[in-house]
Design a protein around this motif. Structure first.
Motif, PDB file in Angstrom:
ATOM      1  N   ASN A 191      47.159  40.886  49.019  1.00  0.00           N
ATOM      2  CA  ASN A 191      47.885  41.087  47.781  1.00  0.00           C
ATOM      3  C   ASN A 191      48.260  42.564  47.710  1.00  0.00           C
ATOM      4  N   GLY A 192      49.514  42.840  47.994  1.00  0.00           N
ATOM      5  CA  GLY A 192      49.927  44.225  48.102  1.00  0.00           C
ATOM      6  C   GLY A 192      49.860  44.979  46.795  1.00  0.00           C
ATOM      7  N   GLY A 193      50.165  44.340  45.695  1.00  0.00           N
ATOM      8  CA  GLY A 193      50.196  45.041  44.424  1.00  0.00           C
ATOM      9  C   GLY A 193      48.812  45.288  43.867  1.00  0.00           C
ATOM     10  N   ALA A 194      48.617  46.453  43.303  1.00  0.00           N
ATOM     11  CA  ALA A 194      47.326  46.784  42.713  1.00  0.00           C
ATOM     12  C   ALA A 194      47.195  46.117  41.358  1.00  0.00           C
ATOM     13  N   ASP A 195      45.997  45.707  41.029  1.00  0.00           N
ATOM     14  CA  ASP A 195      45.726  45.052  39.761  1.00  0.00           C
ATOM     15  C   ASP A 195      45.310  46.110  38.745  1.00  0.00           C
ATOM     16  N   ASN A 196      46.051  46.187  37.642  1.00  0.00           N
ATOM     17  CA  ASN A 196      45.740  47.196  36.630  1.00  0.00           C
ATOM     18  C   ASN A 196      44.381  46.964  35.989  1.00  0.00           C
ATOM     19  N   ARG A 197      43.894  45.724  36.033  1.00  0.00           N
ATOM     20  CA  ARG A 197      42.598  45.449  35.422  1.00  0.00           C
ATOM     21  C   ARG A 197      41.460  46.119  36.176  1.00  0.00           C
ATOM     22  N   LEU A 198      41.693  46.488  37.436  1.00  0.00           N
ATOM     23  CA  LEU A 198      40.655  47.177  38.194  1.00  0.00           C
ATOM     24  C   LEU A 198      40.358  48.555  37.629  1.00  0.00           C
ATOM     25  N   ASN A 199      41.259  49.076  36.804  1.00  0.00           N
ATOM     26  CA  ASN A 199      41.019  50.383  36.194  1.00  0.00           C
ATOM     27  C   ASN A 199      39.835  50.361  35.240  1.00  0.00           C
ATOM     28  N   ASP A 200      39.415  49.158  34.818  1.00  0.00           N
ATOM     29  CA  ASP A 200      38.254  49.057  33.941  1.00  0.00           C
ATOM     30  C   ASP A 200      36.948  49.292  34.697  1.00  0.00           C
ATOM     31  N   LEU A 201      37.006  49.273  36.021  1.00  0.00           N
ATOM     32  CA  LEU A 201      35.815  49.512  36.831  1.00  0.00           C
ATOM     33  C   LEU A 201      35.737  50.986  37.196  1.00  0.00           C
ATOM     34  N   CYS A 202      34.638  51.359  37.825  1.00  0.00           N
ATOM     35  CA  CYS A 202      34.526  52.741  38.281  1.00  0.00           C
ATOM     36  C   CYS A 202      35.531  52.982  39.400  1.00  0.00           C
ATOM     37  N   ALA A 203      35.842  54.244  39.655  1.00  0.00           N
ATOM     38  CA  ALA A 203      36.920  54.580  40.588  1.00  0.00           C
ATOM     39  C   ALA A 203      36.640  54.062  41.994  1.00  0.00           C
ATOM     40  N   GLU A 204      35.401  54.189  42.468  1.00  0.00           N
ATOM     41  CA  GLU A 204      35.097  53.776  43.837  1.00  0.00           C
ATOM     42  C   GLU A 204      35.147  52.262  43.986  1.00  0.00           C
ATOM     43  N   ALA A 205      34.631  51.527  43.007  1.00  0.00           N
ATOM     44  CA  ALA A 205      34.694  50.068  43.066  1.00  0.00           C
ATOM     45  C   ALA A 205      36.136  49.586  43.010  1.00  0.00           C
ATOM     46  N   ALA A 206      36.955  50.228  42.164  1.00  0.00           N
ATOM     47  CA  ALA A 206      38.367  49.858  42.087  1.00  0.00           C
ATOM     48  C   ALA A 206      39.080  50.148  43.398  1.00  0.00           C
ATOM     49  N   ASN A 207      38.696  51.223  44.074  1.00  0.00           N
ATOM     50  CA  ASN A 207      39.305  51.558  45.358  1.00  0.00           C
ATOM     51  C   ASN A 207      38.919  50.544  46.429  1.00  0.00           C
ATOM     52  N   ILE A 208      37.673  50.072  46.397  1.00  0.00           N
ATOM     53  CA  ILE A 208      37.223  49.083  47.379  1.00  0.00           C
ATOM     54  C   ILE A 208      37.980  47.772  47.211  1.00  0.00           C
TER      55      ILE A 208
ATOM     56  N   SER B 243      26.267  48.775  36.002  1.00  0.00           N
ATOM     57  CA  SER B 243      26.388  50.217  36.170  1.00  0.00           C
ATOM     58  C   SER B 243      27.367  50.521  37.303  1.00  0.00           C
ATOM     59  N   SER B 244      27.762  51.776  37.423  1.00  0.00           N
ATOM     60  CA  SER B 244      28.737  52.153  38.452  1.00  0.00           C
ATOM     61  C   SER B 244      28.203  51.875  39.853  1.00  0.00           C
ATOM     62  N   GLY B 245      26.939  52.203  40.094  1.00  0.00           N
ATOM     63  CA  GLY B 245      26.362  51.943  41.410  1.00  0.00           C
ATOM     64  C   GLY B 245      26.319  50.468  41.738  1.00  0.00           C
ATOM     65  N   ARG B 246      25.988  49.652  40.734  1.00  0.00           N
ATOM     66  CA  ARG B 246      25.941  48.212  40.952  1.00  0.00           C
ATOM     67  C   ARG B 246      27.340  47.646  41.164  1.00  0.00           C
ATOM     68  N   GLN B 247      28.338  48.189  40.477  1.00  0.00           N
ATOM     69  CA  GLN B 247      29.716  47.753  40.687  1.00  0.00           C
ATOM     70  C   GLN B 247      30.154  47.992  42.131  1.00  0.00           C
ATOM     71  N   ILE B 248      29.744  49.108  42.691  1.00  0.00           N
ATOM     72  CA  ILE B 248      30.100  49.416  44.080  1.00  0.00           C
ATOM     73  C   ILE B 248      29.426  48.425  45.029  1.00  0.00           C
ATOM     74  N   GLU B 249      28.148  48.106  44.773  1.00  0.00           N
ATOM     75  CA  GLU B 249      27.447  47.125  45.605  1.00  0.00           C
ATOM     76  C   GLU B 249      28.137  45.769  45.548  1.00  0.00           C
ATOM     77  N   VAL B 250      28.468  45.327  44.350  1.00  0.00           N
ATOM     78  CA  VAL B 250      29.111  44.022  44.178  1.00  0.00           C
ATOM     79  C   VAL B 250      30.495  44.017  44.821  1.00  0.00           C
ATOM     80  N   ALA B 251      31.224  45.124  44.719  1.00  0.00           N
ATOM     81  CA  ALA B 251      32.550  45.203  45.341  1.00  0.00           C
ATOM     82  C   ALA B 251      32.442  45.050  46.855  1.00  0.00           C
ATOM     83  N   HIS B 252      31.454  45.695  47.461  1.00  0.00           N
ATOM     84  CA  HIS B 252      31.254  45.563  48.907  1.00  0.00           C
ATOM     85  C   HIS B 252      30.893  44.124  49.277  1.00  0.00           C
ATOM     86  N   GLU B 253      30.060  43.473  48.470  1.00  0.00           N
ATOM     87  CA  GLU B 253      29.665  42.095  48.768  1.00  0.00           C
ATOM     88  C   GLU B 253      30.854  41.146  48.626  1.00  0.00           C
TER      89      GLU B 253
END
Length: 289
Positions: free
Chosen positions: A121-138, A156-166
């Motif tokens: 999906n080439g287009g970025a989802d604006n709803r990802l802006n509600d997450l922390c910057a690193e999770a949104a980037n992932i 939390s931000s750290g947990r969002q990053i973990e979930v994004a990776h999973e």
């Protein structure tokens, strides 16, 4: 004879009697809630289903890797036999696919490293802006349901990053999976202000053990996935050659006489592919996919 003298039994001190009533109540509470019954829990079922899916995916990739190696060794052995090459020439098989020969000889096309695979999906989802910057980037370029974003916002931000990776490792961006990971999130890894009751915290501890085993499967899948597509491609390309060889009576007779194991492997590959292609209302599915 006198009776043997037996030392009197020494009674062990009762730990429960030495504990205060508050400590005993806390111990009973921990023991009672240590292993909650999750048989009817929806989030538990989602994590178990995801673990089964990933385990099957990893096993399939391992089987493909083993079959690819066996197929490459088989072709290398046959093509190094001058008598077999002579039989192929007599039957009109004087060439082979160039990419397959390069693969067998270890030649890697330099252009293959420069191939760019577009995002799903080439287009970025604006709803990802509600997450922390690193999770949104992932998760950039991936389409997440609104409820998945809501579930991740409670972390939390750290947990969002973990979930994004999973999510990225398992290619699973559904809201149900995000909610299940939220249920497995302990209190200290939730967003500030997210209230967690005692029963929910105990369930999160139990679900986190399933998530840990799922995370190990993601690591194994990540190690196998880079070469999985190439394995499938070269097996499909080599399968066309094997199908032509086994259809020739002279070649298959020669193989059965001198390389029976190799002939059985090629015949099995061809028969299973043909059976899957002829099955009613089923798409073509080769045996190594």
């Amino acid at each position: 004879m006198g009776r043997p003298v037996v030392a009197p039994k020494r009674s062990r001190p009762c730990m429960r009697k030495s504990m205060s009533p508050e400590a005993q109540a806390h111990r009973r509470d921990v023991t009672r809630n240590a292993s909650p019954d999750l048989s009817g829990d929806r989030h538990y079922a989602i994590l178990i289903a995801e673990r089964c899916r990933m385990r099957k995916h990893v096993n399939n990739m391992r089987a493909t890797e083993v079959q690819h190696k066996e197929f490459v060794d088989l072709l290398s052995t046959l093509l190094s036999d001058e008598a077999f090459v002579r039989v192929l020439g007599e039957q009109g098989f004087t060439t082979m696919p160039r990419m397959l020969m390069e693969h067998l000889s270890g030649i890697v096309d330099a252009k293959s490293d420069a191939v760019a695979y577009p995002c799903e999906n080439g287009g970025a989802d604006n709803r990802l802006n509600d997450l922390c910057a690193e999770a949104a980037n992932i998760l950039s370029g991936r389409e997440l349901p609104a409820m998945a974003i809501v579930a991740m916002r409670s972390m939390s931000s750290g947990r969002q990053i973990e979930v994004a990776h999973e999510m990225l490792a398992g290619h699973n961006y559904t809201a149900e999976f995000a909610r299940a990971l939220l249920a497995a999130t302990p209190e200290h890894m939730r967003a500030v202000g997210a209230r967690v009751y005692r029963a929910v915290e105990v369930r999160a501890i139990a679900l986190s053990s399933i998530e840990q085993s799922l995370r190990k499967l993601y690591v194994r899948a990540g190690m196998l996935e880079p070469g999985h597509t190439d394995n499938l491609f070269y097996l499909a390309l080599g399968g066309t050659v094997a199908r032509a060889w086994t259809a020739n009576g002279e070649i298959i007779t020669w193989l059965l006489a001198r390389y029976p194991r190799h002939a059985a492997f090629l015949e099995k590959l061809t028969v299973e592919a043909g059976r899957a292609a002829k099955a009613s209302r089923r798409a073509l599915k080769l045996s190594y996919t």
